[in-house]
Motif scaffolding. Structure first.
Motif, short mmCIF file in Angstrom:
data_model
loop_
_atom_site.label_atom_id
_atom_site.label_comp_id
_atom_site.label_asym_id
_atom_site.label_seq_id
_atom_site.Cartn_x
_atom_site.Cartn_y
_atom_site.Cartn_z
N GLU A 96 0.74 -1.16 0.01
CA GLU A 96 0.17 0.02 -0.01
C GLU A 96 0.86 1.28 0.06
O GLU A 96 0.57 2.05 -0.59
CB GLU A 96 -0.88 0.04 1.49
CG GLU A 96 -1.93 0.89 1.15
CD GLU A 96 -2.82 0.42 2.38
OE1 GLU A 96 -2.46 1.15 3.47
OE2 GLU A 96 -4.08 -0.06 2.20
N GLN A 97 1.99 1.23 0.86
CA GLN A 97 2.90 2.46 0.83
C GLN A 97 3.58 2.66 -0.41
O GLN A 97 3.53 3.63 -0.97
CB GLN A 97 3.91 2.25 1.76
CG GLN A 97 3.44 2.18 3.33
CD GLN A 97 4.49 1.91 4.24
OE1 GLN A 97 5.54 2.57 4.24
NE2 GLN A 97 4.45 1.20 5.19
N ALA A 98 4.02 1.45 -0.89
CA ALA A 98 4.45 1.55 -2.36
C ALA A 98 3.70 2.03 -3.46
O ALA A 98 4.20 2.82 -4.47
CB ALA A 98 4.91 -0.07 -2.88
N CYS A 99 2.29 1.89 -3.36
CA CYS A 99 1.33 2.09 -4.35
C CYS A 99 1.41 3.64 -4.40
O CYS A 99 1.32 4.62 -5.27
CB CYS A 99 -0.06 1.55 -4.32
SG CYS A 99 -0.31 0.05 -4.90
N ARG A 100 1.22 4.44 -3.04
CA ARG A 100 1.17 5.85 -2.93
C ARG A 100 2.52 6.55 -3.38
O ARG A 100 2.50 7.55 -4.22
CB ARG A 100 0.90 6.08 -1.38
CG ARG A 100 -0.19 5.70 -0.89
CD ARG A 100 -0.41 6.56 0.54
NE ARG A 100 0.47 6.47 1.48
CZ ARG A 100 0.20 5.31 2.49
NH1 ARG A 100 -0.71 4.48 2.30
NH2 ARG A 100 1.13 4.81 3.34
N VAL A 101 3.89 5.88 -3.40
CA VAL A 101 5.00 6.33 -3.63
C VAL A 101 5.00 6.19 -5.41
O VAL A 101 5.40 7.27 -5.85
CB VAL A 101 6.21 5.52 -3.29
CG1 VAL A 101 7.44 6.12 -3.88
CG2 VAL A 101 6.27 5.72 -1.60
N ALA A 102 4.44 5.10 -5.81
CA ALA A 102 4.63 4.84 -7.25
C ALA A 102 3.70 5.94 -7.76
O ALA A 102 4.01 6.69 -8.81
CB ALA A 102 4.15 3.62 -7.54
N ALA A 103 2.53 6.47 -7.33
CA ALA A 103 1.63 7.32 -8.00
C ALA A 103 2.25 8.81 -7.86
O ALA A 103 2.29 9.44 -8.87
CB ALA A 103 0.48 7.17 -7.12
N ARG A 104 3.11 9.15 -6.72
CA ARG A 104 3.89 10.18 -6.79
C ARG A 104 4.96 10.37 -7.78
O ARG A 104 5.18 11.22 -8.58
CB ARG A 104 4.34 10.70 -5.32
CG ARG A 104 3.43 10.72 -4.52
CD ARG A 104 3.77 10.95 -3.03
NE ARG A 104 2.52 11.58 -2.18
CZ ARG A 104 2.55 10.55 -1.07
NH1 ARG A 104 3.25 9.71 -0.71
NH2 ARG A 104 1.40 10.92 -0.15
N LEU A 105 5.71 9.17 -7.88
CA LEU A 105 6.76 9.25 -9.22
C LEU A 105 6.07 9.43 -10.58
O LEU A 105 6.54 10.04 -11.32
CB LEU A 105 7.39 8.01 -8.83
CG LEU A 105 8.60 7.79 -7.80
CD1 LEU A 105 8.73 6.30 -7.63
CD2 LEU A 105 9.51 8.55 -7.98
N GLU A 106 4.93 8.84 -10.67
CA GLU A 106 4.35 8.77 -12.05
C GLU A 106 3.86 10.37 -12.26
O GLU A 106 3.94 10.70 -13.25
CB GLU A 106 3.10 7.83 -12.25
CG GLU A 106 3.38 6.41 -12.15
CD GLU A 106 2.36 5.69 -12.34
OE1 GLU A 106 1.08 6.11 -12.20
OE2 GLU A 106 2.49 4.53 -12.77
N GLY A 112 5.66 3.88 -16.54
CA GLY A 112 5.23 2.86 -15.52
C GLY A 112 6.10 2.88 -14.31
O GLY A 112 7.25 3.04 -14.33
N VAL A 113 5.66 2.57 -13.20
CA VAL A 113 6.57 2.08 -11.99
C VAL A 113 5.83 0.89 -11.26
O VAL A 113 4.97 0.58 -11.16
CB VAL A 113 6.15 3.43 -10.92
CG1 VAL A 113 6.81 3.20 -9.81
CG2 VAL A 113 6.46 5.04 -11.68
N GLU A 114 6.94 0.22 -11.01
CA GLU A 114 6.82 -1.18 -10.17
C GLU A 114 7.56 -1.33 -8.88
O GLU A 114 8.50 -0.81 -8.64
CB GLU A 114 7.36 -2.47 -11.28
CG GLU A 114 6.72 -2.37 -12.63
CD GLU A 114 7.33 -3.38 -13.72
OE1 GLU A 114 8.46 -4.07 -13.07
OE2 GLU A 114 7.05 -3.32 -14.72
N HIS A 115 6.52 -1.97 -8.12
CA HIS A 115 7.15 -2.31 -6.76
C HIS A 115 7.95 -3.65 -6.77
O HIS A 115 7.45 -4.48 -7.32
CB HIS A 115 5.97 -2.47 -5.54
CG HIS A 115 6.37 -2.91 -4.40
ND1 HIS A 115 5.51 -3.23 -3.53
CD2 HIS A 115 7.68 -2.61 -3.62
CE1 HIS A 115 6.25 -3.48 -2.25
NE2 HIS A 115 7.46 -2.92 -2.54
N VAL A 116 9.13 -3.51 -6.51
CA VAL A 116 9.97 -4.67 -6.67
C VAL A 116 10.87 -4.78 -5.40
O VAL A 116 10.72 -4.07 -4.56
CB VAL A 116 11.03 -4.32 -7.92
CG1 VAL A 116 10.39 -4.22 -9.03
CG2 VAL A 116 12.02 -3.36 -7.81
#
Length: 308
Positions: free
Chosen positions: A222-232, A241-245
């Motif tokens: 869930e935290q990674a989704c928030r960070v990914a959205a900010r990066l996008e 695209g942004v992926e949690h790895v």
């Protein structure tokens, strides 16, 4: 400059948190206040509202009668769209004006009641949610606004759910009535996270990546989704695209408490626009294509890679 989103449901006591942040030195931009300001008597905003909906939306003093306007637009999608077309550009312009007038080292707190409902979280470096149990909120609304219990509960349930707000929150503040405890939580947030975060963004300095392995945190994805959205949002058209790895992306696996994000791009950042945008959003360069986070409360390791 650091832009922080502040939100909370009706009756949660968000204004208490906003006032304390202001006292500590934050520049608070109040969306509700701006919405009122742009339709004050004498403004072109009010004139256009009257032109669109008639003089019946004014009270005896020539001010906007919000309940009367609400009755006009509540069940009429076209009327509501027309109203939004009048208000939103003016609210946006005034908001931009206030931000432009803030110091370079400011922590700008956007007080936005419907931040979660409107999906605005990714526009901010951090989202703070203020909450309280429903019974506490109902009692407050009765005391401060004279609402009946049924009306208060209906208003509360028409807004975002607690689950939705938790999904959007980087920081959660329980405001159950102990004002001293809330003020202490806000002061700690200010000194331990917001001020260092802003300084890190301005200096282009990331927080260290932890090495110690900790128990798995079920909220890592869930935290990674928030960070990914900010990066996008920061990367805009440069990011595909942004992926949690990495270890924190594996359910149930113990790992160092650092989120690994892979940012995929269209090509090399020849103009430096993407790099500057990511740094400005709080993700400075650490080593080559690796970036970190300036947020002391959430270490992140970001790899930028060209999509093949």
């Amino acid at each position: 400059m650091l832009r922080v989103g502040l939100t909370g449901g009706i009756g949660a006591g968000k204004s208490t948190v906003a006032a304390e942040l202001s006292a500590l030195g934050a520049v608070v931009v109040d969306a509700d206040q701006i919405a009122r300001d742009v339709v004050e008597p004498g403004t072109d905003g009010l004139a256009e509202v009257v032109e669109a909906f008639g003089v019946d939306v004014l009270d005896d003093d020539g001010r906007l009668d919000r309940p009367a306007l609400g009755r006009v637009v509540f069940a009429d999608d076209d009327a509501r769209s027309r109203l939004n077309g009048i208000l939103h550009p003016r609210i946006g312009a005034r908001t931009a004006e206030l931000i432009a007038g803030a110091p370079d080292d400011a922590v700008v707190v956007h007080d936005v009641p419907l931040l979660v409902e409107n999906g605005m979280g990714a526009a901010f470096a951090l989202v703070v949610v203020v909450d309280a149990p429903e019974d506490v909120r109902v009692a407050r609304l009765g005391e401060t606004r004279g609402m009946s219990s049924d009306d208060a509960r209906a208003r509360i349930r028409a807004q975002a759910t607690e689950e939705d707000r938790r999904a959007a929150a980087d920081v959660w503040i329980d405001n159950v009535g102990d004002v001293d405890a809330v003020h202490e939580a806000v002061r700690e947030l200010w000194s331990e996270r917001l001020v260092p975060f802003e300084a890190g963004v301005r200096a282009g300095r990331a927080v260290p990546w932890p090495d110690a392995v900790v128990d798995p945190d079920p909220t890592w994805p869930e935290q990674a989704c928030r960070v990914a959205a900010r990066l996008e949002v920061a990367g805009q058209e440069h990011v595909t695209g942004v992926e949690h790895v990495g270890p924190t992306a594996v359910p149930g696996q113990a790992a160092p408490d650092v989120l690994d994000l892979l940012v995929l791009t269209k090509g090399k950042d020849r103009t430096g626009q993407l790099g500057a945008a990511l740094a400005g959003a709080g993700f400075p360069t650490v080593d080559g294509e690796l970036r970190g986070s300036a947020d002391p409360g959430r270490p992140v390791r970001v790899e930028v890679r060209r999509r093949r």
